[in-house]
Design a protein around this motif. Structure first.
Motif, short mmCIF file in Angstrom:
data_model
loop_
_atom_site.label_atom_id
_atom_site.label_comp_id
_atom_site.label_asym_id
_atom_site.label_seq_id
_atom_site.Cartn_x
_atom_site.Cartn_y
_atom_site.Cartn_z
N ASN A 147 -22.43 -40.34 11.16
CA ASN A 147 -21.62 -39.32 11.83
C ASN A 147 -20.24 -39.23 11.19
OD1 ASN A 147 -20.59 -41.77 12.82
ND2 ASN A 147 -19.89 -40.81 14.73
N ARG A 200 -19.92 -35.45 15.77
CA ARG A 200 -20.33 -35.31 17.17
C ARG A 200 -21.65 -36.00 17.50
NH1 ARG A 200 -18.62 -28.93 17.33
NH2 ARG A 200 -16.37 -29.29 17.13
N THR A 201 -22.44 -36.35 16.49
CA THR A 201 -23.68 -37.08 16.74
C THR A 201 -24.18 -37.64 15.42
OG1 THR A 201 -25.85 -36.96 17.84
CG2 THR A 201 -25.26 -35.12 16.40
N HIS A 203 -26.49 -37.77 12.14
CA HIS A 203 -27.13 -36.77 11.27
C HIS A 203 -27.87 -37.49 10.15
CE1 HIS A 203 -24.92 -33.28 12.96
NE2 HIS A 203 -23.97 -34.18 13.16
#
Length: 320
Positions: A147, A200-201, A203
């Motif tokens: 992230n 945000r998260t 990947h």
């Protein structure tokens, strides 16, 4: 003795196996766990006559005794449908109780599973699956999960052509319109396209493999069924799922080293069925990119019947 098929009402893949079992006069009961608790009832007890759960599952159209279930084909069951008048808090509690009680009861059945949902869930996590693939001797593209946008840009910048494949770690994403799940196709990503939203998260970025074609390899126990997938459009060349109509297929042999790796991977997860996606480069090297413990197989015409029969053989034999 009965083969229990757990899937939602509309499932063409399960239909193929059920039709084959019916042709063989093998008793089959098809139930969707999504019908619990509104349209399905369970009554089960333990400690009355023996050490196993005894009782019955009562669906809208069929009942089945737990003691009669010798094998389970776990396909695509729906989510539990709870009473619409429940508050959000009560619904969360009821959902958890349904999973623990009804789901736990099903998962405890001493039957042959294709596949047990706990095994499917473990193999469906890409970080776990890719690590197991490498330990099994299979080749995988260089992969980064992060992230951190700076780390992602550095990784992609170091790849040939400075291009990576961005792939969702899951399979679906809520639609902007109605929250129904929608597929996320593989996309090409360059360093300049990676922005701060990566924070945000998690990947996943993979090395872009210059492929000659793809292979869908479907394994039913020790039987391997493989077909080359040749893309006929730009969209399909990036992700063949984006344009099935453009695809052509050709049955192919599996290299011995790859076959050994696939069987080792299945043993690692204790899977009886798996669908695997490979990229094959112009030099003939196979790179595993996806492990689908409950993947589709009916879309390749020449393999539809052989895989159907292999699954029916396994479920009919039912030797846990």
């Amino acid at each position: 003795m009965t083969v229990l098929v757990l899937t939602r009402p509309a499932d063409a893949t399960a239909d193929l196996v059920i039709a084959e079992l019916n042709e063989r006069s093998v008793p089959v009961c098809r139930l969707d766990p999504g019908g619990f608790p509104e349209d399905m009832t369970v009554v089960a007890g333990i400690g009355f006559h023996g050490a196993l759960w005894e009782g019955v599952l009562r669906g809208q159209h069929r009942d089945v005794s737990l003691g009669d279930i010798r094998s389970v084909y776990y396909r695509r069951p729906g989510a539990y449908r709870l009473h619409p008048d429940m508050t959000e808090q009560d619904a969360r509690w009821a959902q958890a109780e349904a999973q623990a009680g009804f789901g736990g009861l099903l998962y405890s059945l001493p039957a042959l599973w294709v596949n047990h949902p706990n095994r499917n869930a473990l193999a469906a996590f890409p970080p776990i699956a890719l690590a197991a693939a490498v330990r099994s001797g299979l080749s995988v593209p260089r992969t980064l999960i992060t992230n951190d946008p700076a780390e992602a840009r550095e990784f992609v910048s170091g790849l040939p052509g400075q291009v990576a494949a961005y792939k969702a770690l899951g399979t679906v994403h809520p639609s902007d319109q109605d929250d129904r799940p929608q597929a996320l196709w593989t996309t090409q990503v360059h360093p300049g396209e990676i922005d701060e939203s990566v924070r945000r998260t998690a990947h996943q970025f993979q090395e872009w493999v210059d492929k000659a074609y793809e292979v869908r390899l479907t394994a039913v126990e020790h039987h391997l069924f493989a077909a080359e997938i040749h893309a006929g459009s730009d969209a399909a060349r990036i992700d063949f799922r984006a344009d099935y109509d453009s695809l052509t297929y050709k049955l192919c042999q599996v290299p011995e080293a790859t076959a050994r790796g696939v069987r080792a991977l299945m043993d690692a997860f204790r899977l009886r069925y798996v669908a695997l996606d490979f990229l094959v480069n112009p030099q003939g090297r196979w790179y595993l990119i996806d492990v689908n413990p409950n993947g589709q197989w009916g879309f390749i015409p020449d393999l539809r019947t052989p895989i159907t029969r292999a699954l029916a053989d396994l479920l009919e034999r039912a030797h846990p």
